[in-house]
Design a protein around this motif. Structure first.
Motif, PDB file in Angstrom:
ATOM      1  N   ASP A   1     -95.658  53.114-103.287  1.00  0.00           N
ATOM      2  CA  ASP A   1     -94.236  52.799-103.116  1.00  0.00           C
ATOM      3  C   ASP A   1     -93.392  54.053-102.896  1.00  0.00           C
ATOM      4  OD1 ASP A   1     -94.842  50.139-103.347  1.00  0.00           O
ATOM      5  OD2 ASP A   1     -93.946  49.881-105.337  1.00  0.00           O
TER       6      ASP A   1
ATOM      7  N   TYR B   1     -98.587  46.027 -98.377  1.00  0.00           N
ATOM      8  CA  TYR B   1     -99.860  45.818 -99.055  1.00  0.00           C
ATOM      9  C   TYR B   1    -100.393  44.465 -98.584  1.00  0.00           C
ATOM     10  CZ  TYR B   1     -98.021  49.479-102.096  1.00  0.00           C
ATOM     11  OH  TYR B   1     -97.493  50.654-102.594  1.00  0.00           O
TER      12      TYR B   1
ATOM     13  N   ASP C   1    -104.034  45.133-100.760  1.00  0.00           N
ATOM     14  CA  ASP C   1    -103.204  44.874-101.939  1.00  0.00           C
ATOM     15  C   ASP C   1    -103.867  45.248-103.262  1.00  0.00           C
ATOM     16  OD1 ASP C   1    -105.002  42.759-102.211  1.00  0.00           O
ATOM     17  OD2 ASP C   1    -103.473  41.185-102.104  1.00  0.00           O
ATOM     18  N   ASP C   2    -105.108  45.703-103.215  1.00  0.00           N
ATOM     19  CA  ASP C   2    -105.710  46.242-104.428  1.00  0.00           C
ATOM     20  C   ASP C   2    -105.026  47.556-104.829  1.00  0.00           C
ATOM     21  OD1 ASP C   2    -106.972  47.061-101.990  1.00  0.00           O
ATOM     22  OD2 ASP C   2    -108.623  47.940-103.103  1.00  0.00           O
ATOM     23  N   TRP C   3    -104.249  48.132-103.927  1.00  0.00           N
ATOM     24  CA  TRP C   3    -103.470  49.352-104.178  1.00  0.00           C
ATOM     25  C   TRP C   3    -101.997  49.037-104.421  1.00  0.00           C
ATOM     26  CZ3 TRP C   3    -105.732  53.966-104.865  1.00  0.00           C
ATOM     27  CH2 TRP C   3    -107.039  54.126-104.391  1.00  0.00           C
ATOM     28  N   SER C   4    -101.669  47.778-104.628  1.00  0.00           N
ATOM     29  CA  SER C   4    -100.278  47.344-104.726  1.00  0.00           C
ATOM     30  C   SER C   4     -99.464  48.219-105.688  1.00  0.00           C
ATOM     31  CB  SER C   4    -100.231  45.886-105.188  1.00  0.00           C
ATOM     32  OG  SER C   4     -98.951  45.376-105.035  1.00  0.00           O
ATOM     33  N   GLY C   5     -98.349  48.733-105.169  1.00  0.00           N
ATOM     34  CA  GLY C   5     -97.440  49.561-105.943  1.00  0.00           C
ATOM     35  C   GLY C   5     -97.779  51.041-105.981  1.00  0.00           C
ATOM     36  N   LYS C   6     -99.009  51.397-105.657  1.00  0.00           N
ATOM     37  CA  LYS C   6     -99.455  52.788-105.798  1.00  0.00           C
ATOM     38  C   LYS C   6     -98.836  53.736-104.763  1.00  0.00           C
ATOM     39  CE  LYS C   6    -103.077  52.331-108.875  1.00  0.00           C
ATOM     40  NZ  LYS C   6    -102.783  51.087-109.473  1.00  0.00           N
TER      41      LYS C   6
END
Length: 153
Positions: free
Chosen positions: A101, A111, A94-99
Motif C-alpha cells: 500500500d 491485489y 492478493d496473498d500480499w494484500s496490504g503489503k
C-alpha cells in the motif's frame, strides 16, 4: 499515453495460476512489465527456486502478454522501477494484500485474487518432501533439457 502495469514474483514451476494472474494484469493496461526475482534475491529471502533465474525469466518473457522482463534484485527497487518505467498500476496476488500500500503514492496498487487450488508454495512443499538428491537431479534434468533446446534452435 500508455498505461504501464508492473508485477513482481519468482515464477518458479510456472503454472496456470501464474498465467491467469499475468493475463488479468495485462488487461489492466497497455504494457505489462514483469520483474522476476533473481536467484540471489531468492537466497536473501531464504527461497531456492527449482528453475534458475535465466530459465524463469525466459519462460515469462516468452508469453505474448508480457512486454518486458526485468530482474528483481531487492524489496526496495519497486518505487524506483515505478518511476523508471512510468508505471500506472502495480499489481500482485492478493496473498500480499496490504503489503504494498505504501506504493499508492506513486501509482494505483491492485491485489488480484489467486487461482483456487493452485500454488507454487504447495508445489515447493511437495518438492521438499522429495529426497534432496531427487531435487538436485530435477535441476540437472532441467539444465540438460534447456541445453538441448538451445542446441536445437
Amino acid at each position: 499515453m500508455a498505461r504501464n502495469v508492473i508485477t513482481y514474483g519468482t515464477f518458479d514451476m510456472f503454472h496456470v495460476g501464474h498465467l491467469r494472474l499475468l493475463q488479468r494484469l495485462r488487461n489492466l493496461g497497455d504494457r505489462l512489465i514483469v520483474a522476476v526475482s533473481t536467484d540471489e534475491f531468492n537466497a536473501a529471502k531464504n527461497k531456492k527456486a527449482i528453475i534458475p533465474y535465466e530459465g524463469r525469466a525466459e519462460i515469462v518473457g516468452s508469453l505474448k502478454i508480457v512486454d518486458q522482463v526485468i530482474p528483481e534484485h531487492s524489496w526496495d527497487q519497486k518505487a524506483a522501477d515505478i518511476k523508471k518505467y512510468d508505471i500506472s498500476v502495480f499489481g500482485i496476488g492478493d496473498d500480499w494484500s496490504g503489503k504494498f500500500d505504501h506504493l499508492k503514492v506513486h501509482c494505483e496498487v491492485v491485489y488480484l485474487p489467486r487461482t483456487p487450488d493452485v500454488s507454487s508454495s504447495a508445489l515447493r512443499r511437495m518438492a521438499r518432501a522429495l529426497d534432496p538428491e531427487m531435487i538436485e537431479r530435477l535441476r540437472e534434468v532441467h539444465a540438460v533439457l534447456d541445453q538441448m533446446v538451445r542446441n536445437f534452435e
